[in-house]
Design a protein around this motif. Structure first.
Motif, PDB file in Angstrom:
ATOM      1  N   ARG A 142      -8.190   5.363 -10.537  1.00  0.00           N
ATOM      2  CA  ARG A 142      -9.279   6.311 -10.293  1.00  0.00           C
ATOM      3  C   ARG A 142      -9.538   6.553  -8.799  1.00  0.00           C
ATOM      4  NH1 ARG A 142     -14.085   4.991 -14.692  1.00  0.00           N
ATOM      5  NH2 ARG A 142     -12.853   5.373 -16.589  1.00  0.00           N
ATOM      6  N   ILE A 143      -8.679   6.059  -7.949  1.00  0.00           N
ATOM      7  CA  ILE A 143      -8.988   6.153  -6.513  1.00  0.00           C
ATOM      8  C   ILE A 143      -9.022   7.600  -6.031  1.00  0.00           C
ATOM      9  CG2 ILE A 143      -6.579   5.882  -5.746  1.00  0.00           C
ATOM     10  CD1 ILE A 143      -9.840   4.576  -4.071  1.00  0.00           C
ATOM     11  N   LEU A 144      -8.187   8.474  -6.585  1.00  0.00           N
ATOM     12  CA  LEU A 144      -8.232   9.877  -6.159  1.00  0.00           C
ATOM     13  C   LEU A 144      -9.545  10.528  -6.578  1.00  0.00           C
ATOM     14  CD1 LEU A 144      -4.601  11.175  -6.865  1.00  0.00           C
ATOM     15  CD2 LEU A 144      -5.537  10.160  -4.785  1.00  0.00           C
ATOM     16  N   VAL A 145     -10.073  10.130  -7.729  1.00  0.00           N
ATOM     17  CA  VAL A 145     -11.359  10.668  -8.168  1.00  0.00           C
ATOM     18  C   VAL A 145     -12.458  10.242  -7.205  1.00  0.00           C
ATOM     19  CG1 VAL A 145     -13.044  10.765 -10.040  1.00  0.00           C
ATOM     20  CG2 VAL A 145     -10.595  10.612 -10.566  1.00  0.00           C
ATOM     21  N   GLY A 160      -8.802  16.501 -19.372  1.00  0.00           N
ATOM     22  CA  GLY A 160      -7.912  15.508 -18.787  1.00  0.00           C
ATOM     23  C   GLY A 160      -7.348  15.921 -17.442  1.00  0.00           C
ATOM     24  N   GLU A 161      -8.095  16.749 -16.699  1.00  0.00           N
ATOM     25  CA  GLU A 161      -7.579  17.265 -15.437  1.00  0.00           C
ATOM     26  C   GLU A 161      -8.082  16.495 -14.217  1.00  0.00           C
ATOM     27  OE1 GLU A 161      -8.507  21.388 -15.334  1.00  0.00           O
ATOM     28  OE2 GLU A 161      -7.033  21.928 -16.860  1.00  0.00           O
ATOM     29  N   ALA A 162      -8.940  15.495 -14.420  1.00  0.00           N
ATOM     30  CA  ALA A 162      -9.376  14.693 -13.284  1.00  0.00           C
ATOM     31  C   ALA A 162      -8.171  13.966 -12.695  1.00  0.00           C
ATOM     32  CB  ALA A 162     -10.428  13.679 -13.721  1.00  0.00           C
ATOM     33  N   GLN A 163      -8.301  13.604 -11.424  1.00  0.00           N
ATOM     34  CA  GLN A 163      -7.160  13.031 -10.726  1.00  0.00           C
ATOM     35  C   GLN A 163      -6.977  11.553 -11.066  1.00  0.00           C
ATOM     36  OE1 GLN A 163      -5.064  14.805  -8.985  1.00  0.00           O
ATOM     37  NE2 GLN A 163      -6.193  16.720  -9.054  1.00  0.00           N
ATOM     38  N   ILE A 164      -6.822  11.270 -12.344  1.00  0.00           N
ATOM     39  CA  ILE A 164      -6.489   9.917 -12.784  1.00  0.00           C
ATOM     40  C   ILE A 164      -4.984   9.746 -12.600  1.00  0.00           C
ATOM     41  CG2 ILE A 164      -6.483   8.269 -14.679  1.00  0.00           C
ATOM     42  CD1 ILE A 164      -9.275   9.027 -13.809  1.00  0.00           C
ATOM     43  N   VAL A 165      -4.570   8.714 -11.877  1.00  0.00           N
ATOM     44  CA  VAL A 165      -3.137   8.519 -11.612  1.00  0.00           C
ATOM     45  C   VAL A 165      -2.510   7.824 -12.814  1.00  0.00           C
ATOM     46  CG1 VAL A 165      -1.428   7.537 -10.073  1.00  0.00           C
ATOM     47  CG2 VAL A 165      -3.640   8.285  -9.162  1.00  0.00           C
ATOM     48  N   PRO A 166      -1.615   8.483 -13.524  1.00  0.00           N
ATOM     49  CA  PRO A 166      -0.972   7.842 -14.670  1.00  0.00           C
ATOM     50  C   PRO A 166       0.028   6.782 -14.214  1.00  0.00           C
ATOM     51  CG  PRO A 166      -0.042  10.021 -14.325  1.00  0.00           C
ATOM     52  CD  PRO A 166      -1.182   9.883 -13.350  1.00  0.00           C
ATOM     53  N   GLN A 167       0.231   5.796 -15.046  1.00  0.00           N
ATOM     54  CA  GLN A 167       1.174   4.722 -14.716  1.00  0.00           C
ATOM     55  C   GLN A 167       2.569   5.278 -14.463  1.00  0.00           C
ATOM     56  OE1 GLN A 167       0.307   1.262 -14.522  1.00  0.00           O
ATOM     57  NE2 GLN A 167       2.294   1.231 -13.474  1.00  0.00           N
ATOM     58  N   SER A 168       2.954   6.289 -15.230  1.00  0.00           N
ATOM     59  CA  SER A 168       4.295   6.858 -15.080  1.00  0.00           C
ATOM     60  C   SER A 168       4.496   7.470 -13.692  1.00  0.00           C
ATOM     61  CB  SER A 168       4.546   7.913 -16.153  1.00  0.00           C
ATOM     62  OG  SER A 168       3.576   8.962 -16.069  1.00  0.00           O
ATOM     63  N   GLU A 169       3.454   8.129 -13.162  1.00  0.00           N
ATOM     64  CA  GLU A 169       3.569   8.720 -11.831  1.00  0.00           C
ATOM     65  C   GLU A 169       3.606   7.634 -10.756  1.00  0.00           C
ATOM     66  OE1 GLU A 169       3.770  11.481  -8.649  1.00  0.00           O
ATOM     67  OE2 GLU A 169       4.445  11.403 -10.733  1.00  0.00           O
ATOM     68  N   PRO A 218       0.795  -1.231   0.000  1.00  0.00           N
ATOM     69  CA  PRO A 218       0.000   0.000   0.000  1.00  0.00           C
ATOM     70  C   PRO A 218       0.829   1.285   0.000  1.00  0.00           C
ATOM     71  CG  PRO A 218       0.096  -0.885   2.213  1.00  0.00           C
ATOM     72  CD  PRO A 218       0.801  -1.886   1.326  1.00  0.00           C
ATOM     73  N   ARG A 219       2.121   1.198   0.244  1.00  0.00           N
ATOM     74  CA  ARG A 219       2.908   2.417   0.470  1.00  0.00           C
ATOM     75  C   ARG A 219       2.947   3.370  -0.728  1.00  0.00           C
ATOM     76  NH1 ARG A 219       8.441   0.038   2.260  1.00  0.00           N
ATOM     77  NH2 ARG A 219       7.825  -1.407   0.593  1.00  0.00           N
ATOM     78  N   PRO A 220       3.121   2.896  -1.968  1.00  0.00           N
ATOM     79  CA  PRO A 220       3.087   3.859  -3.079  1.00  0.00           C
ATOM     80  C   PRO A 220       1.761   4.609  -3.164  1.00  0.00           C
ATOM     81  CG  PRO A 220       4.019   1.771  -3.809  1.00  0.00           C
ATOM     82  CD  PRO A 220       3.442   1.536  -2.448  1.00  0.00           C
ATOM     83  N   TYR A 221       0.667   3.914  -2.914  1.00  0.00           N
ATOM     84  CA  TYR A 221      -0.654   4.560  -2.960  1.00  0.00           C
ATOM     85  C   TYR A 221      -0.801   5.552  -1.805  1.00  0.00           C
ATOM     86  CZ  TYR A 221      -1.350   0.559  -6.022  1.00  0.00           C
ATOM     87  OH  TYR A 221      -1.211  -0.373  -7.022  1.00  0.00           O
ATOM     88  N   CYS A 222      -0.262   5.192  -0.635  1.00  0.00           N
ATOM     89  CA  CYS A 222      -0.289   6.122   0.502  1.00  0.00           C
ATOM     90  C   CYS A 222       0.471   7.400   0.175  1.00  0.00           C
ATOM     91  CB  CYS A 222       0.336   5.474   1.741  1.00  0.00           C
ATOM     92  SG  CYS A 222      -0.625   4.149   2.482  1.00  0.00           S
ATOM     93  N   GLU A 223       1.606   7.254  -0.468  1.00  0.00           N
ATOM     94  CA  GLU A 223       2.410   8.430  -0.807  1.00  0.00           C
ATOM     95  C   GLU A 223       1.699   9.297  -1.847  1.00  0.00           C
ATOM     96  OE1 GLU A 223       5.175  11.365  -1.017  1.00  0.00           O
ATOM     97  OE2 GLU A 223       4.927   9.819   0.531  1.00  0.00           O
ATOM     98  N   ILE A 224       1.069   8.672  -2.823  1.00  0.00           N
ATOM     99  CA  ILE A 224       0.296   9.436  -3.812  1.00  0.00           C
ATOM    100  C   ILE A 224      -0.843  10.175  -3.123  1.00  0.00           C
ATOM    101  CG2 ILE A 224      -1.278   9.191  -5.769  1.00  0.00           C
ATOM    102  CD1 ILE A 224       0.609   6.911  -6.754  1.00  0.00           C
ATOM    103  N   LEU A 225      -1.527   9.511  -2.194  1.00  0.00           N
ATOM    104  CA  LEU A 225      -2.586  10.165  -1.426  1.00  0.00           C
ATOM    105  C   LEU A 225      -2.044  11.328  -0.610  1.00  0.00           C
ATOM    106  CD1 LEU A 225      -4.687   7.141  -0.127  1.00  0.00           C
ATOM    107  CD2 LEU A 225      -5.584   9.091  -1.385  1.00  0.00           C
TER     108      LEU A 225
END
Length: 568
Positions: free
Chosen positions: A225-228, A280-289, A142-149
């Protein structure tokens, strides 16, 4: 561990500089106390019962040895030589003079730390499983997702002034060690039949005056799409959450009141955000990020699975070491490695407290045995995540020499407790003396082993910072005409495998006086030992099987035998 970029580092240093300017203007009379208050709170500075309190963020519980040494230095040079690790994976100081607070902000920024959003009506520190990335039962780290959050929620302009504080917890394992059901939003990583990663999302959990378990908002939201989806939840809360009554302002009240209407509103907002995303400004997390962030959460250099390394102990290793292996050493996803809990629970020290010397010593142990990395656990202990099996005996010796080797993890004395009335201006009663009385009463390790696993949680007030609702035994400080009293609950759960589904405990009667509480706990434990169906039946299972009435009768007998008037 996540590595700060130049942008990250510039951000926290600029914030420290801004705070210094605000503090100097306040001390110089240009900013009134009322004007300065929201500015200091946004950086984690409270004014408590006796002095300012600083809450330092430890995102999802990860610490480097360098950071821990700096926390120890701050305790030594600015405070009274100690700090307090909390259930939400933060560190609190209780005695730093306000006029020196800017220096502390700069000291934290020097090691990529801060107190931003550890207070206020905003999204607080993101918490997670202390064994993230190393647990054998983990499905997704979960840590990468926690950091993105964390990055998304920090200074989010739409959510800086919510109706009330907002807490998010994330787990990626089969066992919930992050108590996600008790949070404003709880996230559980999972994989669908196609192997795609997503989140089960809960919302509306919380403790306080009205303990409520979170409601499932969605069984599966794709990770991109979790940020959305979270934005949709927080938008609906921000729009409709009550601001007229702080006791009814948490999202749990809105979710409970609206039920399916709240779920429908969230789904409608979610779809609207996606539908109107023409630019394209919705908080879709790109794979690169995701890949950029996830690159920080890799196995440390030099760590690889090993076979048959053993624990490095001599044949005549003492029984204390064997007990430590049983209670403080945990399974690891890599063969030849273990995770090890450094206990912060011992007689003479408040649960979760660590002195400056202990912080330095723990940092040394991390460098020597765990590649410079530590974790802060939900249970207010420290964890070394990368320990070789062959180093365990040497680690035990070093941990014992620094008072970290108490083999009580999961036992009654491995309790959770808030600072209580000794420090907090909100508290109705003290937590630390009660914790000390119980620790002294149950100091015999043989007795603790006979009693077995029990979660004991203590809160000094209804704000529930000690998570008393989720304890197998919960203790809540209450005020009666200026005197300290304590309400006891039984059968609570945080949602872990040991505890079962998250649920609040049940009150076993009128409150007890401070000098009765250790006797009450002893009576409850004696009742359990008399009622259990066998030595292997755990306390929580006995409570659920026989109900609370036998325990209630035993507790009331303590009240009647000591002071009949207390029942009033």
């Amino acid at each position: 561990m996540y590595q700060y970029t130049d942008f990250d580092r510039q951000f926290v240093h600029q914030r420290a500089a801004q705070y210094r300017d605000q503090l100097e203007r306040h001390l110089g009379g240009e900013l009134s106390t009322d004007d300065f208050r929201p500015l200091r709170l946004q950086n984690g500075w409270y004014i408590q019962r006796h002095a300012p309190m600083l809450r330092v963020a430890v995102p999802y519980g990860e610490l480097s040895s360098r950071q821990l040494r700096q926390l120890g230095r701050i305790a030594r040079e600015f405070d009274r030589g100690y700090g307090h690790f909390t259930t939400r994976q933060n560190l609190q100081y209780n005695w730093i003079p306000l006029e020196r607070s800017a220096e502390v902000m700069e000291a934290l920024a020097a090691v990529d730390m801060h107190g931003i959003q550890t207070s206020g009506n905003c999204i607080r520190n993101i918490t997670s499983d202390a064994f993230a990335g190393i647990a054998p039962d983990e499905l997704v780290d979960p840590r990468p997702y926690c950091e993105i959050l964390r990055q998304w929620s920090t200074l989010h302009p739409e959510f800086a002034f919510l109706p009330r504080k907002f807490k998010i917890a994330v787990t990626g394992a089969e066992e919930d060690r992050a108590a996600i059901g008790w949070h404003d939003i709880g996230l559980q990583l999972r994989k669908n039949a196609a192997g795609e990663v997503g989140f089960k999302v809960l919302a509306g959990g919380g403790m306080g005056r009205t303990p409520i378990i979170g409601t499932v908002m969605s069984e599966f939201v794709p990770w991109q799409r979790i940020l959305v989806f979270i934005e949709a939840i927080v938008r609906v809360y921000n729009r409709y959450g009550r601001r007229d009554n702080m006791y009814k302002a948490r999202i749990k009240i809105l979710v409970k009141a609206e039920g399916q209407k709240f779920v429908d509103a969230v789904n409608a907002e979610y779809e609207a955000i996606l539908k109107h995303d023409v630019d394209g400004e919705a908080q879709i997390v790109p794979q690169s990020e995701f890949d950029r962030v996830a690159a920080s959460f890799v196995v440390p250099a030099g760590v690889a699975a090993r076979q048959g390394s053993g624990d490095g102990a001599p044949a005549d290793a003492p029984p204390a070491y064997r007990r430590w292996l049983e209670r403080n050493v945990h399974a690891h996803r890599l063969a030849g490695y273990r995770a090890v809990t450094l206990s912060l629970k011992r007689a003479g020290q408040a649960p979760g407290d660590a002195t400056d010397a202990q912080m330095d010593a723990a940092a040394d142990l991390a460098d020597r045995f765990s590649h410079g990395e530590l974790r802060v656990s939900h249970d207010q202990n420290l964890v070394l995540p990368w320990v070789l099996e062959s180093d365990l005996f040497a680690l035990w010796q070093a941990a014992r020499d620094n008072s970290f080797a108490t083999p009580n993890i999961g036992f009654l004395t491995d309790m959770i407790a808030c600072p209580g009335g000794d420090f907090c201006g909100l508290a109705n009663a003290r937590s630390i003396p009660v914790a000390a009385q119980i620790t002294e009463r149950f100091e015999d390790l043989d007795e603790l082993y006979d009693i077995g696993d029990i979660d004991l949680h203590i809160s000094g007030c209804i704000n529930s910072c000690g998570h008393h609702h989720s304890g197998h035994i919960g203790i809540l400080g209450v005020d009666k005409d200026g005197a300290e009293w304590y309400q006891v609950t039984l059968g609570g759960s945080d949602g872990s495998t040991l505890s079962g589904a998250a649920t609040p405990g049940k009150v076993i009667g009128p409150s007890f006086a401070a000098d009765e509480i250790a006797d009450v706990i002893e009576a409850v434990i004696d009742t359990y030992r008399g009622q259990r169906s066998g030595a292997s039946e755990r306390f929580i299972d006995t409570v659920r099987r026989v109900g609370i009435d036998p325990f209630k009768a035993a507790a009331n007998a303590v009240r009647r035998s000591t002071a009949p008037a207390h029942a009033a």
